[in-house]
Design a protein around this motif. Structure first.
Motif, mmCIF file in Angstrom:
data_model
loop_
_atom_site.group_PDB
_atom_site.id
_atom_site.type_symbol
_atom_site.label_atom_id
_atom_site.label_comp_id
_atom_site.label_asym_id
_atom_site.label_seq_id
_atom_site.Cartn_x
_atom_site.Cartn_y
_atom_site.Cartn_z
ATOM 1 N N ASP A 1 0.277 49.250 82.104
ATOM 2 C CA ASP A 1 -0.996 48.681 82.590
ATOM 3 C C ASP A 1 -1.203 47.330 81.850
ATOM 4 O OD1 ASP A 1 -2.303 50.514 84.548
ATOM 5 O OD2 ASP A 1 -2.035 51.820 82.917
ATOM 6 N N ASP A 2 -2.224 46.533 82.203
ATOM 7 C CA ASP A 2 -2.366 45.129 81.775
ATOM 8 C C ASP A 2 -2.826 45.416 80.526
ATOM 9 O OD1 ASP A 2 -1.765 43.887 83.862
ATOM 10 O OD2 ASP A 2 -3.993 43.572 84.617
ATOM 11 N N PRO A 3 -2.053 44.819 79.346
ATOM 12 C CA PRO A 3 -2.580 45.133 77.872
ATOM 13 C C PRO A 3 -3.834 44.283 77.483
ATOM 14 C CG PRO A 3 -0.161 43.892 78.000
ATOM 15 C CD PRO A 3 -1.010 43.998 79.439
ATOM 16 N N PHE A 4 -4.596 44.907 76.395
ATOM 17 C CA PHE A 4 -5.615 44.169 76.017
ATOM 18 C C PHE A 4 -5.380 43.896 74.327
ATOM 19 C CE2 PHE A 4 -7.000 48.501 75.577
ATOM 20 C CZ PHE A 4 -7.398 48.793 74.368
ATOM 21 N N VAL A 5 -5.769 42.755 73.824
ATOM 22 C CA VAL A 5 -5.712 42.451 72.535
ATOM 23 C C VAL A 5 -6.613 43.276 71.504
ATOM 24 C CG1 VAL A 5 -7.139 40.585 72.543
ATOM 25 C CG2 VAL A 5 -5.294 40.591 70.815
ATOM 26 N N VAL A 6 -6.244 43.776 70.511
ATOM 27 C CA VAL A 6 -7.148 44.453 69.473
ATOM 28 C C VAL A 6 -7.590 43.393 68.709
ATOM 29 C CG1 VAL A 6 -7.205 46.038 67.897
ATOM 30 C CG2 VAL A 6 -5.788 46.490 69.750
ATOM 31 N N PRO A 7 -8.773 43.314 68.504
ATOM 32 C CA PRO A 7 -9.584 42.366 67.546
ATOM 33 C C PRO A 7 -9.155 42.744 66.101
ATOM 34 C CG PRO A 7 -11.049 42.970 69.231
ATOM 35 C CD PRO A 7 -10.099 43.943 69.440
ATOM 36 N N THR A 8 -8.396 41.717 65.435
ATOM 37 C CA THR A 8 -7.883 42.104 64.111
ATOM 38 C C THR A 8 -8.147 41.141 62.831
ATOM 39 O OG1 THR A 8 -5.796 41.214 64.620
ATOM 40 C CG2 THR A 8 -6.051 43.577 64.704
ATOM 41 N N GLY A 9 -9.132 39.972 63.441
ATOM 42 C CA GLY A 9 -9.576 39.022 62.568
ATOM 43 C C GLY A 9 -8.407 37.949 62.520
ATOM 44 N N GLU A 10 -8.683 37.165 61.420
ATOM 45 C CA GLU A 10 -7.849 36.290 61.182
ATOM 46 C C GLU A 10 -6.306 36.606 60.783
ATOM 47 O OE1 GLU A 10 -8.459 32.687 58.439
ATOM 48 O OE2 GLU A 10 -10.624 33.334 58.819
ATOM 49 N N GLY A 11 -5.328 35.623 60.853
ATOM 50 C CA GLY A 11 -4.104 35.891 60.531
ATOM 51 C C GLY A 11 -3.291 36.687 61.377
ATOM 52 N N ALA A 12 -1.878 36.616 61.241
ATOM 53 C CA ALA A 12 -0.948 37.557 62.022
ATOM 54 C C ALA A 12 -1.125 39.131 61.797
ATOM 55 C CB ALA A 12 0.418 37.066 61.767
ATOM 56 N N ALA A 13 -0.979 39.770 62.843
ATOM 57 C CA ALA A 13 -1.122 41.016 62.582
ATOM 58 C C ALA A 13 0.271 41.773 63.204
ATOM 59 C CB ALA A 13 -2.091 41.712 63.282
ATOM 60 N N PHE A 14 0.757 42.758 62.281
ATOM 61 C CA PHE A 14 1.986 43.560 62.874
ATOM 62 C C PHE A 14 1.945 44.984 62.623
ATOM 63 C CE2 PHE A 14 2.277 39.471 60.330
ATOM 64 C CZ PHE A 14 3.522 38.770 60.778
ATOM 65 N N SER A 15 2.913 45.391 62.897
ATOM 66 C CA SER A 15 3.539 46.959 62.682
ATOM 67 C C SER A 15 2.255 48.069 63.005
ATOM 68 C CB SER A 15 3.892 47.117 61.360
ATOM 69 O OG SER A 15 5.034 46.364 61.115
ATOM 70 N N PRO A 16 1.531 48.181 64.032
ATOM 71 C CA PRO A 16 0.611 49.023 64.252
ATOM 72 C C PRO A 16 1.096 50.247 64.266
ATOM 73 C CG PRO A 16 1.276 48.156 66.406
ATOM 74 C CD PRO A 16 1.989 47.421 65.514
ATOM 75 N N ALA A 17 0.130 51.244 63.635
ATOM 76 C CA ALA A 17 0.408 52.935 63.813
ATOM 77 C C ALA A 17 -0.866 53.420 64.054
ATOM 78 C CB ALA A 17 1.034 52.995 62.238
ATOM 79 N N TRP A 18 -0.937 54.291 64.739
ATOM 80 C CA TRP A 18 -2.209 55.107 65.295
ATOM 81 C C TRP A 18 -2.435 56.194 64.550
ATOM 82 C CZ3 TRP A 18 -2.859 52.967 70.990
ATOM 83 C CH2 TRP A 18 -3.897 53.003 71.086
ATOM 84 N N ASP A 19 -3.615 56.626 64.153
ATOM 85 C CA ASP A 19 -3.981 57.907 63.617
ATOM 86 C C ASP A 19 -3.914 58.996 64.841
ATOM 87 O OD1 ASP A 19 -5.045 60.045 62.563
ATOM 88 O OD2 ASP A 19 -6.974 59.135 62.268
ATOM 89 N N THR A 20 -2.927 59.834 64.915
ATOM 90 C CA THR A 20 -2.967 60.750 65.986
ATOM 91 C C THR A 20 -3.495 62.158 65.687
ATOM 92 O OG1 THR A 20 -0.772 61.371 65.276
ATOM 93 C CG2 THR A 20 -0.648 59.571 67.092
#
Lengths: 263, 439
Positions: B414-433
């Protein structure tokens, strides 16, 4: 005496079975199997919104239209030459002699006559071909109906596997099932998140000869009321289906499966 | 001789009857199978908040509806219909089913209707099915104030998702990620709707590849400092960080097993292998020993299967380890560069990034059937995918916008939405499962 009777009975039974096999499978059913493939093609006409009762007329009409359409396009553009001379008659104020106008008129009439006769000839030709085509289609349909008539009637039998997906019913029924599936599916809304468990609800629909949905009820619930409701709602919102291919079809069973086979 | 004739006549009659019975038309009916709904979104309308008693609604009331609306807007199976579009206006006199005229909602093809009633700081929120008026969700909250309002909205939305789909935890499961700020990369956590953005590390240099423990109490990561690689473990409760150095220089992609141990790539034997560590972070042994490079371990919730990346066939590909039989099976054969494998909590799917001509793209593979599907498209490169607790949402890092950002899509693409992470580049997401529970 008893042994004799037994032997006689056995002989009779075997003979009956052999004769039955030869006449039943040899003559009737096996031959008619070649035809339903042709029924499929013809049956699109009634399914696409043709008249309720008859498959004959709409199918023949479709054929006739096709035949008419082709020669008419091939006509030597009759309207243009007839329409073009009109501006020539406009310059009223200028003094043009009546003779000239008359000769122009005569020429125009001649041209029109020639065109009209050409048009008539073409029309006659078209109508001949049309009639020929109609006769051919009608004959074809009559033959089909003769051979496939019993298949219409048998249809789905006990409501087992047929329908759009499985396609074990007759050609007409399979096509109609496919149309019903599309019509209802587009109104079916339910959140799809790819559960590993499938949900199935069976909804029974009563339809009129014209295809109007008269009643929809859950025949076999899925165990989730919201899922069952979504299915009944999809049917309710569909309101109307194309007229069924046979007058004898009064009820449909729709299996709503949550899992999409394409996913 | 008369007797046999009689018997024969009877038999003939029976046969004829049987013959006619088979020829007679059966009861008419047609069975049609429909697989999957034609529309994957249901229509929902949020009605304006109403007072429960004689007092007017508080100022917070519209804000609650707005928080809910923003949350639900992210969900690919809901379509929010503005209340202004209802035929004849607001069809309710109150917040209960008997106070709502469902007819105009049904006519407008609205499937769900949400009501909210306020009495001071008391809130009652409900969602009804318009077809039949059945209540899908109903919850009362007390002492709601400005501060608690977003969390109340998140909790209510989680309940609604659960009621609709059986999935739990989406709005309550944080993402950990690495964020580049002032030349350093630090670990942060954030909710998928951008709420509760919080800094985890302040170690300087590079802190990379975070991974949550299966109970959500710890985050492991790689710290790349002045003196080389270290394993970092952050405890959520105490907010304490432990750093561990290994004799082998490299520490890559640490992750937790469901039993609470850490699996991490170390190059103790000369070739980087996935090692399992004990409570003191001492290596106990390798999980899938091989001379090739093995990285990115990921475990299902039951701990039966580990997905990982190995170049044992010459190029990086996705492999599965059956932890019971120790059997290693190659999963991907297409593409020359498949990385970042992550297995869903239920063990049904693996998500990974594949190098394509226009950059990396995310793919999902169903393990039972081997069916593979690309779920991200468009510009830029998409990498580091990971499943959410329900195994449905997929977070990934993408350069499709301006710089690296974290996006969320679903395994259906499905169409992705951006997660607001504030300023700066964001990498390597890991989800609390940790909120994973099987449906």
């Amino acid at each position: 005496m008893q042994a004799r009777t037994g032997l006689f009975c056995s002989l009779f039974l075997h003979l009956s079975v052999v004769l039955l096999t030869v006449f039943w499978f040899g003559n009737g059913a096996m031959k008619s199997l070649d035809k339903p493939y042709m029924v499929d093609l013809v049956s699109f006409a009634p399914a696409g919104g043709g008249g309720g009762g008859g498959q004959k007329a709409p199918a023949a009409k479709v054929e006739a239209k096709d035949i008419k359409a082709l020669p008419e396009k091939a006509l030597p553009e009759p309207p243009k030459p007839v329409a073009k001379p009109e501006p020539a008659a406009r310059p009223e104020p200028t003094a043009i002699s009546e003779k000239k106008v008359e000769t122009k008129k005569q020429a125009k009439d001649k041209q029109a006559d020639a065109l009209a006769s050409a048009l008539d000839a073409v029309k006659q030709d078209v109508s001949k071909r049309d009639k020929k085509g109609q006769r051919a289609v009608a004959n074809e349909l009559a033959t089909l109906r003769k051979s496939a008539g019993d298949i219409y009637a048998e249809g789905e039998g006990e409501g087992g596997a047929g329908g759009a997906g499985s396609g074990t019913g007759s050609g007409l029924l399979a096509v109609y099932g496919s149309i019903v599936e599309k019509a209802i599916k587009k109104n079916w809304r339910f959140p799809v998140v790819g559960r590993d468990k499938n949900l199935v609800v069976v909804v029974e629909i009563r339809i009129s000869k014209a295809g109007q949905i008269l009643e929809a009820k859950v025949a076999q619930p899925s165990g989730r009321p919201d899922f069952d409701n979504s299915a009944v709602k999809a049917v309710t919102e569909t309101k109307e289906l194309p007229p069924p291919p046979s007058d004898k079809i009064e009820a449909l069973r729709i299996n709503f499966n949550l899992q999409d086979l394409k996913q | 001789m008369q007797k046999p004739l009689l018997v024969a006549a009877c038999l003939c009659l029976v046969l004829c009857e049987l013959l006619f019975a088979t020829m007679a038309p059966a009861a008419e009916g047609l069975t049609v199978d429909i697989f999957g709904p034609g529309q994957r979104r249901v229509n929902l309308v949020i009605l304006p908040p109403r007072p429960l008693g004689s007092n007017p609604i508080p100022d917070l009331a519209p804000a609650f509806s707005e928080f809910v609306r923003k949350n639900l807007f992210m969900l690919p199976f809901l379509n929010l219909v503005p209340a202004a579009e209802i035929l004849g206006g607001d069809p309710s006199r109150g917040i209960q089913a008997q106070d709502i005229d469902f007819k105009p909602l049904q006519l407008g093809r609205i499937d769900l209707v949400m009501t909210a009633g306020w009495e001071g700081s008391e809130l009652q929120a409900r969602v009804f099915e318009t077809f039949g008026g059945r209540r899908l969700v109903g919850k009362a909250y007390s002492a709601v104030d400005q501060q608690s309002l977003p969390r109340v909205a998140d909790r209510f939305c989680s309940l609604l998702i659960e009621a609709l789909t059986g999935m739990k935890g989406f709005f309550q499961s944080p993402l950990a990620f690495s964020r580049k700020l002032n030349g350093a990369k630090e670990i942060y956590t954030v909710m998928p709707n951008g709420r509760d953005l919080s800094r985890v590390t302040n170690l300087g240099k590079y802190n990379l590849q975070p991974a949550w423990s299966k109970d959500g109490s710890r985050v492991a990561f790689t710290h790349l400092g002045e003196s080389g690689h270290q394993l970092g473990v952050w405890e959520k409760k105490s907010r304490r960080i432990t750093l561990k150095r290994f004799s082998a220089g490299t520490v890559i992609s640490p992750t937790f097993t469901p039993e609470g141990q850490i699996a991490v790539t170390l190059d103790i034997g000369g070739s980087p292998d996935i090692y399992i560590l004990d409570k003191e972070y001492k290596p106990l042994g390798t999980l899938a020993p091989h001379w090739a490079i093995d990285v990115s371990p990921s475990f299902d919730a039951a701990g039966k299967t580990m997905a990982f990346i190995s170049d044992r066939a010459g190029t990086p590909q996705v492999y599965l380890l059956d932890r019971g039989t120790k059997e290693v099976k190659r999963v991907t054969y297409e593409g020359n560069y498949n990385t970042g494998a992550n297995i869903s909590p239920d063990g049904r799917f693996v998500v990974f990034a594949r190098q394509m001509p226009g950059g990396h793209k995310i793919f999902v593979r169903e393990l039972a059937t081997g069916l593979e599907r690309q779920i991200t498209f468009g510009p830029g490169s998409d990498e580091d995918p990971c499943f959410g607790p329900e195994g449905y949402f997929v977070a990934f890092c993408s350069t499709r916008g301006n710089g690296h950002k974290i996006y969320v899509t679903t395994r259906n693409g499905d169409d992705p939405f951006v997660v607001p992470t504030g300023e700066g580049a964001a990498f390597s997401p890991a989800w609390d499962t940790s909120r994973h529970e099987s449906d």
